[in-house]
Design a protein around this motif. Sequence first.
Motif, PDB file in Angstrom:
ATOM      1  N   ARG A  12     -30.293  24.717 -23.942  1.00  0.00           N
ATOM      2  CA  ARG A  12     -31.677  24.571 -23.462  1.00  0.00           C
ATOM      3  C   ARG A  12     -31.889  23.250 -22.722  1.00  0.00           C
ATOM      4  N   LEU A  13     -31.026  22.288 -22.964  1.00  0.00           N
ATOM      5  CA  LEU A  13     -31.155  20.991 -22.291  1.00  0.00           C
ATOM      6  C   LEU A  13     -30.351  20.910 -21.004  1.00  0.00           C
ATOM      7  N   ARG A  14     -29.704  21.989 -20.639  1.00  0.00           N
ATOM      8  CA  ARG A  14     -28.973  21.993 -19.375  1.00  0.00           C
ATOM      9  C   ARG A  14     -29.939  21.957 -18.189  1.00  0.00           C
ATOM     10  N   GLY A  15     -29.446  21.487 -17.066  1.00  0.00           N
ATOM     11  CA  GLY A  15     -30.259  21.461 -15.846  1.00  0.00           C
ATOM     12  C   GLY A  15     -31.502  20.627 -16.039  1.00  0.00           C
ATOM     13  N   ALA A  16     -32.648  21.256 -15.757  1.00  0.00           N
ATOM     14  CA  ALA A  16     -33.924  20.540 -15.868  1.00  0.00           C
ATOM     15  C   ALA A  16     -34.400  20.426 -17.306  1.00  0.00           C
ATOM     16  N   GLY A  17     -33.734  21.102 -18.232  1.00  0.00           N
ATOM     17  CA  GLY A  17     -34.184  21.093 -19.618  1.00  0.00           C
ATOM     18  C   GLY A  17     -34.280  19.703 -20.208  1.00  0.00           C
ATOM     19  N   LEU A  18     -33.288  18.851 -19.921  1.00  0.00           N
ATOM     20  CA  LEU A  18     -33.301  17.490 -20.450  1.00  0.00           C
ATOM     21  C   LEU A  18     -34.491  16.711 -19.906  1.00  0.00           C
ATOM     22  N   LEU A  19     -34.773  16.847 -18.617  1.00  0.00           N
ATOM     23  CA  LEU A  19     -35.906  16.135 -18.016  1.00  0.00           C
ATOM     24  C   LEU A  19     -37.229  16.617 -18.605  1.00  0.00           C
ATOM     25  N   ILE A  20     -37.320  17.917 -18.854  1.00  0.00           N
ATOM     26  CA  ILE A  20     -38.546  18.462 -19.451  1.00  0.00           C
ATOM     27  C   ILE A  20     -38.742  17.895 -20.851  1.00  0.00           C
ATOM     28  N   ALA A  21     -37.654  17.860 -21.633  1.00  0.00           N
ATOM     29  CA  ALA A  21     -37.758  17.329 -22.992  1.00  0.00           C
ATOM     30  C   ALA A  21     -38.131  15.852 -22.981  1.00  0.00           C
ATOM     31  N   LEU A  22     -37.549  15.088 -22.089  1.00  0.00           N
ATOM     32  CA  LEU A  22     -37.881  13.666 -21.991  1.00  0.00           C
ATOM     33  C   LEU A  22     -39.338  13.480 -21.583  1.00  0.00           C
ATOM     34  N   ALA A  23     -39.820  14.339 -20.683  1.00  0.00           N
ATOM     35  CA  ALA A  23     -41.226  14.257 -20.265  1.00  0.00           C
ATOM     36  C   ALA A  23     -42.171  14.590 -21.404  1.00  0.00           C
ATOM     37  N   GLY A  24     -41.675  15.301 -22.409  1.00  0.00           N
ATOM     38  CA  GLY A  24     -42.517  15.685 -23.539  1.00  0.00           C
ATOM     39  C   GLY A  24     -42.653  14.634 -24.613  1.00  0.00           C
ATOM     40  N   ILE A  25     -41.941  13.518 -24.488  1.00  0.00           N
ATOM     41  CA  ILE A  25     -42.048  12.456 -25.488  1.00  0.00           C
ATOM     42  C   ILE A  25     -43.449  11.863 -25.443  1.00  0.00           C
ATOM     43  N   GLY A  26     -44.132  11.891 -26.587  1.00  0.00           N
ATOM     44  CA  GLY A  26     -45.490  11.367 -26.667  1.00  0.00           C
ATOM     45  C   GLY A  26     -46.546  12.271 -26.066  1.00  0.00           C
ATOM     46  N   GLN A  27     -46.144  13.479 -25.652  1.00  0.00           N
ATOM     47  CA  GLN A  27     -47.090  14.434 -25.043  1.00  0.00           C
ATOM     48  C   GLN A  27     -47.054  15.731 -25.845  1.00  0.00           C
ATOM     49  N   GLU A  28     -47.406  15.651 -27.110  1.00  0.00           N
ATOM     50  CA  GLU A  28     -47.192  16.757 -28.035  1.00  0.00           C
ATOM     51  C   GLU A  28     -47.971  18.022 -27.673  1.00  0.00           C
ATOM     52  N   LYS A  29     -49.121  17.894 -27.021  1.00  0.00           N
ATOM     53  CA  LYS A  29     -49.961  19.062 -26.739  1.00  0.00           C
ATOM     54  C   LYS A  29     -49.627  19.745 -25.417  1.00  0.00           C
ATOM     55  N   THR A  30     -48.675  19.197 -24.699  1.00  0.00           N
ATOM     56  CA  THR A  30     -48.282  19.776 -23.411  1.00  0.00           C
ATOM     57  C   THR A  30     -47.087  20.701 -23.604  1.00  0.00           C
ATOM     58  N   ALA A  31     -46.789  21.511 -22.571  1.00  0.00           N
ATOM     59  CA  ALA A  31     -45.628  22.400 -22.641  1.00  0.00           C
ATOM     60  C   ALA A  31     -44.323  21.620 -22.819  1.00  0.00           C
ATOM     61  N   PRO A  32     -44.090  20.521 -22.079  1.00  0.00           N
ATOM     62  CA  PRO A  32     -42.875  19.729 -22.341  1.00  0.00           C
ATOM     63  C   PRO A  32     -42.843  19.172 -23.758  1.00  0.00           C
ATOM     64  N   GLY A  33     -44.014  18.800 -24.289  1.00  0.00           N
ATOM     65  CA  GLY A  33     -44.062  18.281 -25.648  1.00  0.00           C
ATOM     66  C   GLY A  33     -43.674  19.336 -26.669  1.00  0.00           C
ATOM     67  N   ARG A  34     -44.161  20.553 -26.479  1.00  0.00           N
ATOM     68  CA  ARG A  34     -43.793  21.637 -27.393  1.00  0.00           C
ATOM     69  C   ARG A  34     -42.315  21.976 -27.273  1.00  0.00           C
ATOM     70  N   PHE A  35     -41.794  21.934 -26.060  1.00  0.00           N
ATOM     71  CA  PHE A  35     -40.373  22.190 -25.832  1.00  0.00           C
ATOM     72  C   PHE A  35     -39.524  21.153 -26.571  1.00  0.00           C
ATOM     73  N   ARG A  36     -39.887  19.884 -26.434  1.00  0.00           N
ATOM     74  CA  ARG A  36     -39.149  18.826 -27.122  1.00  0.00           C
ATOM     75  C   ARG A  36     -39.253  18.980 -28.634  1.00  0.00           C
ATOM     76  N   ARG A  37     -40.452  19.340 -29.116  1.00  0.00           N
ATOM     77  CA  ARG A  37     -40.651  19.482 -30.565  1.00  0.00           C
ATOM     78  C   ARG A  37     -39.801  20.622 -31.135  1.00  0.00           C
ATOM     79  N   GLU A  38     -39.695  21.719 -30.403  1.00  0.00           N
ATOM     80  CA  GLU A  38     -38.866  22.837 -30.872  1.00  0.00           C
ATOM     81  C   GLU A  38     -37.411  22.416 -31.041  1.00  0.00           C
ATOM     82  N   ILE A  39     -36.914  21.644 -30.094  1.00  0.00           N
ATOM     83  CA  ILE A  39     -35.531  21.182 -30.187  1.00  0.00           C
ATOM     84  C   ILE A  39     -35.362  20.209 -31.348  1.00  0.00           C
ATOM     85  N   ALA A  40     -36.319  19.292 -31.497  1.00  0.00           N
ATOM     86  CA  ALA A  40     -36.244  18.321 -32.596  1.00  0.00           C
ATOM     87  C   ALA A  40     -36.307  19.029 -33.948  1.00  0.00           C
ATOM     88  N   GLU A  41     -37.147  20.048 -34.066  1.00  0.00           N
ATOM     89  CA  GLU A  41     -37.269  20.781 -35.330  1.00  0.00           C
ATOM     90  C   GLU A  41     -35.981  21.541 -35.655  1.00  0.00           C
TER      91      GLU A  41
END
Length: 337
Positions: A194-223
Amino acid sequence: MATWLYAAGLALLLGAMEWIGERNWLVATCLYVPAQAWLLPLLFLAPVSLAFQRRLLWWHLGCCVFVLFIYMDPEWSWRPPPRGPSLVLMTNNIGQNNRQSITEFLREQNPDIVLLQEARARGSRYQRSFPEYQMAEQAEFVMLSKFPIMNSQVVELPGQQRFPVAARFEIEWQGRRVAVYSVHLPTPRRELFRLRGAGLLIALAGIGQEKTAPGRFRREIAEAWANRIELARALLERLKNEPLPFLVAGDFNMPNHGFLYRMFSRELVDAFEKRGRGYGFTFPGYSLNPLTGFGPWLRIDYCFAGHGFTVTDCRTESGRRSQHRAVAARFEPDSRY
């Protein structure tokens, strides 16, 4: 300046992978990257240093030595001669073996016990191929044993998903019962892909943005990584409470660095770390990666000694182009038990 920044960054990264590991989703991802990749910046730094400041080349050499011979941790163990009765255990995940047989390594090591993962409904076939062994099968786990198999069962753990992550077998050896666990912890392949390609950038963009789509994406991976830790803890707790002398082996899907490995190695004896030689990489058995010599770069398959046993030898299969390479270890009874 660039060399100092690189050396400091390399030290911080390797330290984070060793001591933080799977407790952080980004550091956990780095654990599965070939360690040689962290030396790639030297391809740019070394020519510049050669032209303008040659003494920095010693720092580059030091970084290479540290990664290849300290962090990657090749073993140069002494193997003591046999002192009494011993038990040889071999493990292999045969799920994606690329039509490569384990027979040659099995005949070479002549194990007393063979543990196979991802072998659902294939136990009878292996017993026909190796009639000198008894066979027991639980879910995806198959045991072949030269000694009587007294009991077998799936290990039920809180937090496991659809499939069990371990099976417990009980054998009669040297006039006493011995427990043998075959393990297959879930692969993190989905989180890594899931972190391939743009996935890593999306997850990084989700740091501190829990209510956004990137934030939810990052949270799913962390969980997902947090769930892996809890499942591993539950398995280790079960092993710590085992009343019989026991051995553990299988596909743990964890590199020999990071939080999970340190958690297991504090309670169990890693046979390859104790008595292995070389790097002992088991996965992937073959690759198209020139950085790794087109071979494996992770050690994720293990033989562990629990209480009641000491390790006298450990060998990793070489050359076979299967997804996982087999590991065999020799154990002797611990006189304290």
